[in-house]
Design a protein around this motif. Structure first.
Motif, mmCIF file in Angstrom:
data_model
loop_
_atom_site.group_PDB
_atom_site.id
_atom_site.type_symbol
_atom_site.label_atom_id
_atom_site.label_comp_id
_atom_site.label_asym_id
_atom_site.label_seq_id
_atom_site.Cartn_x
_atom_site.Cartn_y
_atom_site.Cartn_z
ATOM 1 N N CYS A 182 0.873 -1.317 0.048
ATOM 2 C CA CYS A 182 0.069 0.058 -0.097
ATOM 3 C C CYS A 182 0.834 1.248 -0.093
ATOM 4 C CB CYS A 182 -0.821 0.037 1.230
ATOM 5 S SG CYS A 182 -1.943 1.479 1.138
ATOM 6 N N LEU A 199 -6.332 -2.529 -4.945
ATOM 7 C CA LEU A 199 -6.003 -1.599 -6.247
ATOM 8 C C LEU A 199 -7.390 -1.090 -6.681
ATOM 9 C CD1 LEU A 199 -2.941 -3.445 -7.414
ATOM 10 C CD2 LEU A 199 -2.916 -1.173 -6.532
ATOM 11 N N ARG A 251 -2.856 4.082 -7.009
ATOM 12 C CA ARG A 251 -3.181 2.836 -6.870
ATOM 13 C C ARG A 251 -4.214 2.304 -7.862
ATOM 14 N NH1 ARG A 251 -2.487 0.092 -2.458
ATOM 15 N NH2 ARG A 251 -4.532 -0.812 -2.233
ATOM 16 N N ARG A 324 0.338 0.513 -12.798
ATOM 17 C CA ARG A 324 -0.233 0.981 -11.709
ATOM 18 C C ARG A 324 0.345 2.560 -11.468
ATOM 19 N NH1 ARG A 324 0.855 -1.756 -6.226
ATOM 20 N NH2 ARG A 324 2.989 -1.431 -6.516
#
Ligand SMILES: C[S@@+](CC[C@H](N)C(=O)[O-])C[C@H]1O[C@@H](n2cnc3c(N)ncnc32)[C@H](O)[C@@H]1O
Length: 864
Positions: A182, A199, A251, A324
């Motif tokens: 995280c 995510l 995220r 990401r």
């Protein structure tokens, strides 16, 4: 193919799944259920493939020498990697210790990374792995016949996008995804982060069946998710790129990267759209997106040229490549990923790091970062990004006025010194010499060399004035300057060496410096009394302070309605005028009156350029509001730690803890902890519905009700489930899906018959509190919602809105299959079942399904 045929004849019964034989009793006892299950899955997978005759390597833990382990009572080798010869110890405990531990503050690498998977935590690169990776890279370089830069599609691109150090990625089978990073709380968790959740998956758009994969060259574009657009990249000669049109928070996960599986290294080299996939530490295959018919939108994502620019990080997960977001991606930003050193080198990208705000203590000194005239231009203080430099300047001036002004002053001061020392020259922006001469006091100073520009002359004059102890001085100390607009006494302040000394790289002479220099010159106004100030700042402060009654002079600053800002009116602004112009005393530019008038007339000249919301004052309300978009929450509650964008919201929130409810409804006496809650409550009594839907005219007492309603027309479904993309909370009785858990809980009461809200007068129960409130009006006779056409009153606003359609004949709810219109949304929902064949109402006696409740009730009568 052979292996596949063989697999079909293999007997998969009784594949061993136990793992205790590989561990001592003590080790086994220390393992978590997750670990046991995961290792057992690995074994199962291995055994199955081995039986199928595939040349598969056993998982690490199966290679452990049990006898030796028990003899020496040493725990097993690390699960992570044995191939590097590491003799680090692995224990279930040490593995567990990695879970939910504080990591170092997150700093995105200017690299692609690997997803930490179920079995392993990536090992720190040992010398051996580094050498291995380097060797591999060198081999690749040797293979490349032409390592030069290839402009887009004019020369061959010879390399592929690669992930750095191979790490195991059990893409054949993994039971669990342990160790989830995280980035927001800098922790690793065994499952999703409990606070920030999983995510946020951004799924590819569904491609219409008419656009066939492998046939239609538009296929890849059709996969583009909402909130992204493909257009010309801001990187010169890079062709197309992908830009965000909405915010994608940190995220957000895009992918997987779509393309054809390519085994041939040579083909991959030629492609220019290939990611290399690694399995079990070795290159496995490539995903080639060179064919638009077979790939997805991710093929358009370009390579970042600096760490600053990179906003998505590529990583491999279960044999697929994902991108990401490691920072919030704001509208206007181009999605840029780092392709890996080798490819970047081929694109001519130098991989040195560019200084960041962090490294310069938060001062806007990094002119390199966006020194490219092509932009985008990032705000120095918040994550906003603009396509045009001018827009960025405008934004910084409005939203970060204090810092911005300080900077201009600092810059200007630096320039003065450098000019004095003859180190720099300025190129004035004003091309019209008469404007320039008029604006710049002292520009006609004959004593100065004729080749000096107006800025140079002006600076020298200012400096001379200081020397002569003249009253005309520049205020360069920001803090004092800041106060100047508010206090009536003007502060004189000389350029101090101290203010010039920080930060050092701030004095770089760049095109932007020059621009800012000119910008600052056009915003400086002279005072006869004792200071030089920025009218923009002063006028705004006057405006917000409402000390405007005595504005007299109309000299050289004016308010530009289009741009919502003040500017120096150069054509009327002569040196003389400037000398007469007193900003912070009693006299102000006429334009202030305009602003004041606007304020009193309820006009809101400051508009948020992201959501369009309007405000009276730019400095406080608008900048506070903008934090909603940047997610900055500097005001923290000291009781619960919750953050707020504005102090006023924090004060309001604090009443939740104190129980204070200072706002009382004068009709029913109900107390509220917040003024706006009281105002919207009062509309229950008045029936006022100020928020009208543009599409169907339906009125709402609250703005957020209108926003939610609007989705009926737009079809927008903002709450996407990470798993199924839709409505994750399904009713286990009727299967209906909900975007939020509390909606499901409420809905379930339909099936359970639970009615927790009871009427004090008649005892009737209701499943939701709103229904009780409107029911109570039956007893009070209150019908607050009046039809303005026929005067009929209604207890519920919904009933009134529905009723109004009797007069208008309006049928706002259209079926997207057959186009039939309906006056009510639930009529449309019911109708849609004709097309979908859905029959949610089941008879509990015979199980027969019905598309609507009344048909079920009618049917039930047959059983009784
Ligand atoms: C995966 S494609 C990216 C999409 C590509 N821009 C397009 O229009 O199809 C990779 C190619 O884009 C171009 N490209 C990507 N990033 C670049 C960069 N930073 N500088 C120059 N060209 C770049 C190069 O031609 C590269 O081979």
């Amino acid at each position: 193919m052979e292996a596949v045929n063989q697999m079909s004849t293999v007997n998969f019964d009784n594949i061993p799944t136990t793992i205790n034989e590989f561990f001592s009793a003590e080790e086994f006892a220390k393992m978590t259920e997750y670990e046991k299950q995961h290792l057992s899955s690995l074994r199962q997978n291995f055994e199955a493939l081995k039986r199928a005759g595939l040349p598969i390597k056993p998982p690490e833990f199966m290679l452990r020498n049990k006898a030796k382990r028990e003899r020496t009572n040493i725990t097993a080798l690390p699960l992570t990697d044995s191939s590097d010869g590491s003799d680090a110890e692995w224990t279930p405990d040490s593995e567990r210790a990695k879970i939910a531990v504080q990591k170092k503050p997150f700093k995105p690498t200017f690299k692609v990374v690997y997803k930490k998977n179920a079995t392993k935590k990536p090992p720190p690169p040992t010398t051996k792995t580094k050498v291995k990776a380097k060797k591999q890279k060198m081999e690749e370089m040797e293979e490349e016949d032409d390592p030069h830069v290839y402009p887009f599609r004019t020369k061959r691109v010879t390399t592929f996008m690669s992930l750095i150090i191979p790490e195991d990625d059990d893409f054949l089978y993994t039971a669990f995804d342990l160790f989830v990073d995280c980035e927001e709380c800098n922790m690793e968790y065994i499952t999703d982060c409990p606070e920030h959740g999983p995510l946020k998956n951004v799924y590819d758009s569904e491609v219409p069946p008419t656009c066939k994969k492998g046939e239609n060259p538009d296929y890849c574009r059709k996969t583009l998710p909402q909130g992204l657009v493909i257009k010309k990249s801001k990187i010169p000669r890079a062709g197309l790129g992908v830009f965000a049109t909405t915010l994608f928070p940190v995220r957000s996960r895009f992918g997987p990267y779509g393309g054809r599986k390519e085994m041939d290294r040579y083909v991959a080299h030629e492609s220019g759209y290939c990611w290399q996939v690694v399995h079990d530490g070795k290159p496995s295959h490539f995903v080639d997106a060179s064919d638009p018919k077979e790939s997805n939108w991710m093929r358009f994502v370009n390579c970042a040229r600096s760490e600053e620019e990179q906003c998505v990080t590529a990583y491999q997960h279960k044999g697929e490549i994902y991108y990401r977001a490691h920072k919030d991606i704001y509208p206007g930003m181009e999605l840029l990923v780092y392709y890996g050193d080798s490819y970047a080198r081929d694109l001519g990208i130098q991989t040195q790091k560019v200084g960041s705000l962090e490294s310069t203590g938060g001062y806007p000194v990094n002119m390199q970062q966006d020194n490219d005239d092509n932009g985008p231009f990032k705000c120095h203080w918040c994550p906003f990004v603009y396509f045009h430099f001018i827009d960025r300047e405008r934004h910084m001036k409005r939203s970060h006025n204090e810092e911005y002004t300080w900077c201009l002053q600092e810059k200007f001061a630096c320039h003065i010194l450098k000019l004095q020392e003859g180190k720099v020259s300025c190129t004035p922006k004003h091309t019209n010499p008469s404007d320039r001469e008029a604006f710049v006091r002292g520009a006609d100073d004959e004593s100065l060399p004729s080749n000096f520009t107006c800025n140079q002359k002006r600076a020298i004059n200012i400096k001379n004035e200081q020397k002569n102890n003249n009253t005309h001085v520049m205020s360069l100390d920001f803090n004092r300057f800041n106060k100047m607009g508010k206090k009536k006494n003007v502060i004189s302040h000389f350029v101090s060496q101290d203010s010039l000394s920080r930060p050092s790289n701030y004095i770089q002479e760049t095109e932007k410096d020059k621009y800012l220099m000119n910008l600052s010159s056009s915003h400086l106004v002279y005072y006869t009394d004792n200071a030089v100030a920025n009218p923009n700042y002063c006028l705004q402060n006057h405006c917000t302070e409402k000390t405007l009654g005595n504005c007299k002079s109309d000299v050289c600053a004016e308010y530009d309605e289009k741009d919502n800002e003040f500017s120096v009116r150069k054509e009327t602004c002569t040196g003389e005028d400037l000398n007469q112009y007193k900003v912070c005393g009693k006299e102000c530019a006429q334009s202030i009156k305009l602003i004041q008038k606007r304020t009193h007339m309820g006009e809101k000249p400051y508009k948020c350029n992201l959501c369009g919301k309007e405000f009276n004052h730019s400095n406080d309300c608008l900048s506070g509001h903008k934090r909603i978009h940047t997610s900055q929450k500097p005001y923290k509650c000291d009781v619960c730690g919750k953050g707020f964008t504005q102090n006023i919201n924090l004060s309001r929130h604090k009443r939740v803890h104190t129980g204070e409810k200072p706002f009382k409804c004068d009709v029913c006496g109900k107390d509220f902890n917040d003024r706006s809650a009281l105002s919207s409550h009062k509309r229950i009594h008045t029936g006022e519905e100020p928020y009208k839907c543009d599409d169907c005219g339906k009125g709402f007492t609250q703005y957020n009700h209108l926003s939610t309603h609007k989705r009926v027309h737009t079809g927008e479904k903002p709450y996407k489930c990470d798993v199924c993309g839709e409505k994750p909370y399904k009713c286990d009785v009727c299967g209906k899906g909900f975007t939020q858990y509390n909606h499901l809980s409420k809905h379930k009461r339909i099936h359970t018959g639970e009615k927790p809200y009871k009427c004090d007068d008649c005892g009737k129960g209701f499943s939701v509190s709103n229904n009780l409130s409107s029911h109570k009006r039956i007893h009070t006779g209150e019908k607050p919602y009046k039809c303005d056409v026929c005067g009929k009153g209604f207890t519920k606003s919904n009933d009134l809105s529905r009723h109004k359609r009797v007069h208008t004949g309006e049928k706002p709810y259209k079926c997207d299959v057959c186009g039939k219109g309906f006056t009510q949304y639930n009529h449309l929902s019911k109708h849609k079942r004709i097309h979908t064949g859905e029959k949610p109402y089941k008879c509990d006696v015979c199980g027969k399904g019905f598309s609507d409740r009344s048909a079920l009730s009618k049917h039930k009568r047959n059983h009784s």
